[in-house]
Design an enzyme around this catalytic site. Structure first.
Site, mmCIF file in Angstrom:
data_model
loop_
_atom_site.group_PDB
_atom_site.id
_atom_site.type_symbol
_atom_site.label_atom_id
_atom_site.label_comp_id
_atom_site.label_asym_id
_atom_site.label_seq_id
_atom_site.Cartn_x
_atom_site.Cartn_y
_atom_site.Cartn_z
ATOM 1 N N ASP A 95 -27.551 -12.626 8.254
ATOM 2 C CA ASP A 95 -28.980 -12.888 8.020
ATOM 3 C C ASP A 95 -29.924 -12.028 8.860
ATOM 4 O O ASP A 95 -31.109 -11.943 8.570
ATOM 5 C CB ASP A 95 -29.294 -14.363 8.289
ATOM 6 N N HIS A 96 -29.416 -11.370 9.898
ATOM 7 C CA HIS A 96 -30.297 -10.670 10.830
ATOM 8 C C HIS A 96 -30.521 -9.199 10.505
ATOM 9 O O HIS A 96 -31.487 -8.600 10.994
ATOM 10 C CB HIS A 96 -29.729 -10.770 12.254
ATOM 11 N N ASP A 160 -26.911 -18.231 18.480
ATOM 12 C CA ASP A 160 -28.319 -17.989 18.205
ATOM 13 C C ASP A 160 -29.099 -19.091 18.895
ATOM 14 O O ASP A 160 -28.679 -20.261 18.885
ATOM 15 C CB ASP A 160 -28.600 -18.003 16.696
ATOM 16 N N ARG A 448 -41.366 -17.870 17.255
ATOM 17 C CA ARG A 448 -41.707 -17.071 18.431
ATOM 18 C C ARG A 448 -42.815 -16.076 18.103
ATOM 19 O O ARG A 448 -42.886 -15.549 16.995
ATOM 20 C CB ARG A 448 -40.481 -16.320 18.960
ATOM 21 N N SER A 643 -34.110 -15.414 23.002
ATOM 22 C CA SER A 643 -32.893 -15.357 22.203
ATOM 23 C C SER A 643 -31.644 -15.543 23.051
ATOM 24 O O SER A 643 -31.620 -15.257 24.248
ATOM 25 C CB SER A 643 -32.829 -14.004 21.487
ATOM 26 N N ARG A 645 -29.068 -13.763 22.791
ATOM 27 C CA ARG A 645 -28.292 -12.513 22.722
ATOM 28 C C ARG A 645 -27.639 -12.166 24.063
ATOM 29 O O ARG A 645 -28.300 -11.946 25.074
ATOM 30 C CB ARG A 645 -29.169 -11.370 22.220
#
Length: 755
Positions: A95-96, A160, A448, A643, A645
């Site tokens: 999806d990213h 995520d 965000r 995030s 990440r």
């Protein structure tokens, strides 16, 4: 694709005995959060009452979910663990990596072509290790999880930060880094500091323009971006039970913006209805049988201040729509005060773009409420003044709202439907603008709005609101417009008002889809080959990080002293860098390029101690690494917020940064640093931040006796020959110290699997 009914039965079967043990251990009534956490203790019982916010506890999550940008690194790590198959149900969601540029069909086709190498890798590695794979276009991870996998009383981790979205169905769902996901997929316990608990009592009922989004926008204003750090937020009360399941998901999703570990609602009729409506009536039946365990005890909610560390009360009947921003999701404005704030702060009044959708607000209910406003623009002969984009959350939602005519309504009013993906929410947006240097305003229903988050433009003032407020503002094209009180001039010169939005929680004709986009893994993946080209610019097999040398660390150079907010977007930007998420060395070229240097107030400009010249952060650090010199990064409050990440932790580790010293850490980032064998420490006295000078050299003393609860010492050697020292704190427990010594948690996993 199907949920694992046997797994859910096993979870519910252990609830009675474990909750009984928890009552004995604690001697008190239990919140919903405590029930779920106790039921998922990896050791299987409640031998002690935990001290909230202090004890690290091992848990056994029920499943893992990964989005494509973070899954690459998570699975590259898992490949080194030595397991033939994942130990718990796991999924990957593409999806990213889809950039929003023209529209759904063309953008998806372009993404499939550009990202073929990555998608093929994720598909094959999923096939080999028993992981469900959701193809590009299937939808945003959190909406797909809500529709297919989330269940009341379960525990899930996801790579995520908005994994808490599943709390809308009563699940403890927590965002983590890929190394944590690797642990759980490898069958190891997952560690979490036992959280504090924040209770939010909702009374009354939403009406008019107010929506579930406004609940979390108000809570964000109360708690700020770090007010929920180290805590789980539990919503309860009659108002909570009145909210739709997807509305609950919206609130839990954006709980990540207050730093919360996760957020959760108790099981109720709305959740049962959603489960049944998404082909999971069997799950609802199982939940009904243990419903008493899937909500907090009555005594807790009757006297919440005795059971929660903090209690907030919001009357939904009085709640105004909110607009939050710019530049931070916790700057909350009731709409009655927003126009004044716009004028007083000289924010650009003209609204250039409005965007709805994202993992936060892309449900059927969201789309129908927004479409009811869009239809008024058509019926009342209004000219839409700003650009407008719509991002459905999943193919299930997209197909259903198209069948029911809502996408057509948006298109008639001038909206552009984008692919079922994250898109502009995470910076995957090729924005159309005639002047990128112009101060401008956009408004979104995303979560965000940090500077440069959506379009990479520091001049963009981004505001966050509900989809229906965004739609109304798009029609007006004016940030000072209040749809509750103001009129608009239509094409005939008439003054008209927008009526209150009307929405439908669940499609009357049920959900429908032709191809949801799911690929089941091979029954036997032993013969599946996972290919990663050694010349690839996007994928790179990992080498283990080196172990600690066994001594104190001396002679570190200052890479950067970051000033102010330093999120994971500042440390490892998204947008165009997403294409390198599977290639650690290439993506490391974005390390800290967004952080502001305290000494010159510039981004990506630091002094190289070897040359005395200023240059980019990554190039400076590569020079240190080439010369065998370690370095330190110094930061401010809530360092690493945003995030999940883990690249923000892996890049400094890869390039030779040894220590991160800050005033305070965001939870996920601190854990990610620990997992990668980094030393993350905090000032015992935050004023010591001011002692650090640009040309300092650092020693870290006390590592040979590194132990939980014991401070370390930082020695500063100034360029004038003087020295000074101060104490620093850490939160490492015994296991995490072993990660540090081994050079990373993965090194320990590999060793355990090999033995």
């Amino acid at each position: 694709m199907a949920f694992d009914l046997d797994m859910i039965k096993k979870v519910y079967d252990r609830y009675s005995t474990r909750i009984a043990a928890a009552r004995t251990a604690t001697g008190k009534h239990l919140t919903l959060t405590e029930k779920i956490l106790y039921a998922h203790l990896s050791e299987g019982d409640a031998k002690k009452a935990f001290e909230r916010g202090t004890d690290y506890v091992d848990f056994a999550p029920d499943r893992v979910a990964m989005q494509d940008a973070t899954a690459q690194m998570a699975l590259l790590q898992f490949m080194q663990a030595g397991r033939p198959q994942v130990a718990v149900p796991s999924t990957v969601h593409c999806d990213h990596l889809i950039q929003a540029k023209v529209g759904a069909v063309e953008d998806l086709s372009t993404a499939v072509d550009i990202n073929k190498e990555v998608y093929d890798f994720l598909s094959s590695v999923s096939d080999k290790y028993g992981i469900g794979f959701w193809k590009a276009g299937a939808g945003i991870i959190h909406q797909v999880v809500l529709e297919n996998y989330a269940f009341p009383g379960g525990m899930m981790i996801g790579t995520d930060s908005h994994t808490p979205n599943a709390g809308g169905l009563g699940m403890v769902a927590i965002g983590v880094g890929g190394a944590d996901a690797c642990d759980v997929m490898a069958g190891l316990p997952w560690e979490l500091k036992f959280p504090k608990l924040i209770g939010v009592k909702l009374t009354g009922k939403l009406s008019g323009w107010a929506s579930a989004k406004d609940v979390i926008l108000k809570v964000a204003g109360i708690l700020t971006v770090k007010g929920g750090t180290g805590a789980i937020v539990e919503y309860f009360g009659e108002g909570a039970r009145s909210l739709s399941a997807t509305g609950k998901g919206t609130i839990c999703n954006m709980g990540a913006e207050i730093g919360a570990t996760t957020s959760i609602f108790g099981y109720d009729e709305k959740i049962a209805t959603y489960l049944s409506g998404t082909s999971r009536a069997e799950v609802a039946e199982l939940a009904n049988a243990v419903a008493e365990h899937l909500t907090g005890d009555d005594e807790v909610y009757a006297n919440p201040t005795e059971y929660f560390d903090q209690v907030i009360e919001i009357n939904l009947s009085d709640l105004e729509p909110h607009i939050n921003g710019p530049f931070t999701p916790d700057l909350a404005w009731p709409i009655s005060k927003f126009a004044t704030a716009v004028r007083e702060n000289n924010w650009p009044v003209e609204l250039e773009v409005g965007l709805i959708g994202s993992c936060t607000n892309s449900s059927y209910e969201d789309i129908t409420r927004s479409a009811s406003i869009a239809k008024q623009a058509i019926d009342k002969n209004l000219q839409t003044k700003a650009e407008f984009t719509i991002t459905p959350g999943s193919e299930l939602v997209r197909y259903t709202v198209e069948r029911d005519g809502y996408l057509g309504t948006f298109e008639i009013m001038g909206g552009v439907v984008l692919a079922n993906a994250c898109g502009p929410c995470i910076g995957q947006w090729a924005r159309h603008t005639d002047d990128p240097t112009r101060r401008n305003s956009i408004i979104t229903s995303f979560n965000r709005n940090f500077a440069k988050r959506q379009d990479g433009n520091p001049n963009t003032h981004a505001f966050v609101a509900s989809p229906e407020i965004v739609t109304a503002m798009v029609i007006a094209g004016d940030l000072t417009f209040n749809p509750l009180t103001d009129t608009l001039t239509n094409k005939d010169g008439e003054q008209v008002m927008l009526d209150e939005p009307l929405g439908i929680e669940m499609p009357v004709r049920g959900y429908a889809v032709e191809d949801a986009g799911y690929q089941a893994p091979a029954e036997d993946g032993s013969m599946v080959e996972v290919k990663v080209s050694p010349t690839s610019a996007r994928l790179q097999l990992l080498d283990p990080f080196s172990a600690w040398e066994g001594t104190d660390i001396a002679g570190l150079k200052l890479l950067i002293k970051a000033k102010g907010k330093c999120t994971t977007d500042h440390i490892s930007m998204a947008g165009p860098w997403l294409k390198f998420r599977g290639h650690l060395d290439n993506i490391s070229n974005n390390m800290l390029i967004g952080a502001i240097n305290y000494f010159n107030l510039n981004a990506d400009s630091v002094k190289n101690a070897l040359t005395g010249e200023y240059g980019p952060v990554p190039a400076t650090q590569r020079d240190y690494k080439a010369n065998g010199i370690g370095s330190i990064v110094v930061g401010d409050e809530n360092y690493g917020e945003g995030s999940s990440r883990e690249h923000a932790a892996m890049e400094p580790r890869h390039l030779g940064v040894r220590v991160i010293l800050v005033k305070s850490f965001a939870r996920i980032h601190e854990t990610n640093l620990k997992k990668q064998g980094m030393l993350g420490i905090t000032f015992a006295d935050s004023n010591d931040y001011d002692k650090i000078l640009e040309d300092d050299t650092f020693d870290i003393v006390g590592l040979t006796t590194f132990a939980p609860g014991h401070q370390l010492t930082v020695v500063l050697h100034h360029a004038d020959g003087t020295s000074e020292s101060f104490q620093v704190n850490h939160t490492y427990n015994a296991q995490q110290i072993e990660w540090f010594k081994a050079g990373g948690a993965l090194n320990i996993i590999r060793r355990q699997m090999a033995s």
